[in-house]
Design an enzyme around this catalytic site. Sequence first.
Site, short mmCIF file in Angstrom:
data_model
loop_
_atom_site.label_atom_id
_atom_site.label_comp_id
_atom_site.label_asym_id
_atom_site.label_seq_id
_atom_site.Cartn_x
_atom_site.Cartn_y
_atom_site.Cartn_z
N SER A 171 12.93 36.20 62.33
CA SER A 171 13.54 35.92 61.20
C SER A 171 15.21 35.50 61.48
O SER A 171 15.75 35.11 60.68
CB SER A 171 13.72 36.72 60.10
OG SER A 171 12.49 36.60 59.41
N SER B 7 14.83 38.61 53.42
CA SER B 7 14.41 37.51 54.48
C SER B 7 13.10 36.70 54.30
O SER B 7 12.05 36.70 54.72
CB SER B 7 14.04 38.25 55.86
OG SER B 7 13.87 37.64 57.15
N LYS C 172 16.32 32.27 60.10
CA LYS C 172 17.00 31.96 58.95
C LYS C 172 18.42 31.69 59.06
O LYS C 172 19.07 31.03 58.14
CB LYS C 172 16.88 32.79 58.07
CG LYS C 172 15.33 33.03 57.93
CD LYS C 172 15.01 34.24 56.63
CE LYS C 172 13.54 34.22 56.57
NZ LYS C 172 12.25 34.69 57.38
#
Length: 456
Positions: A67, A127, A70
């Site tokens: 993640s 997330s 992101k």
Amino acid sequence: MRKALSGIFSKSAWSFRTLATAAMAATFVLTAANVSYAARDAAIVVDANTGKTLYASNANARRYPASLTKMMTLYLTFEALAKGKITKSTQVPFSANASAEPPTKLGVRKGSSVSVETAILSMVTKSANDSSTAMAEMLGGSEANFAQMMTAKARALGMNGTVFRNAHGLPNPGQFTTARDMATLGIALREHYPQYYDYFSQRSFMYGRQRINGHNRLLGRIKGVDGIKTGYTRASGFNLVSSVAVDGRRLVAVVMGGTSGASRDNQMAKLINAYLPKASKRGGGDLIAKIDDNSPVRALAKVILPKRDAPTPDSRPDAGEVVVASAAPALVAAPEPKKAVAAAASEPADIPFAQAYVEPETAHAVDPVKTASLPSGWVVQVASSPSKSDAEAVLDKTTRQARTVLADASGFTMPFSKGGVTYFRARFSGFDNQTAALKACNALKKKRIECFAIEQ
């Protein structure tokens, strides 16, 4: 008698050889597992005032971002905000593709929408994979096109060891980065978009009547930590990028491949405590050049973060090093697919985004776990059904019956095959450890909801 004894000793010798061979094989497998896991470790600490590398370990080795992906999705979102292409109140539509993303997610239904600000907050704290895909589709027309935009932006920022294939960080063997590239991106986010940087310090936000809590445990725990992002898949291990600012000193630090959320956080805390006093109070201007997309010549990083001025206690990996996820879902890592390793090792260090990594043919080369940034691997299972819709119905019903117990949890389904039939496990994720998962399950049982806690 002699023949009998000879037979006994012969059998004993055979048994001993068999056991010895088995023991050696087990030792080899366990050693391979340890090597495979250790190969995910990487870390870097950069003085965000000067760009000087204060510490590095495997900083240029290829790793899965999970993640941390992101961060680039948010960079392009901030860029669109700054250019007036969107506003914080612009509605982000959720397609069927976005709504179907696995957890962690905000849970927006197909055809519905949320504001840009809500999407940003959900990516920073929870997330949310569905928000990431929805934003990618809005800004790029499709997630595939947005991934190319992400990789092009990475190149423009000087992130030469990074290729993006999606906007959220769920497993993809063609998506990779380095700890050094993530440090570069962390610095660029603050330097280029300081007006939006405070989003990374958000520890929670309200979504309707629900309070969404974040995964970054260092916020509020370590003085000066003001972001940035956590990440986790089974293939990547536990990742974290942290930004710290205290008394004029600023650091960006990256830890990748942690064995748990707690060990990753502890390692980050040690790095911050050790190197913050060594950081400079004076800066030399922006470290990463801003990029004018309208210019015929794309700007490159004004300062490429130094590679050779850091104490490196661990030996640096070979330039062609690559991490390939082990075959799944086993407790002991399987040997890396030779075909995939050979393909990756032959690539140059700077890969044009249009000629990105060729995915291995074997579908199992990437870990099948469908979570991007869970704070731990513990989940609570409440049902298993041959019907996905039935499993999802159980999740909805359980959530309604136990809103308080599952306030910080996310429901999801996980397919598995048995006897030629595909079943769907109905599970809740978002528990910090085994104790938290067991506590939640016991609370559910008090409400007459059958369940069990398991580490996936």
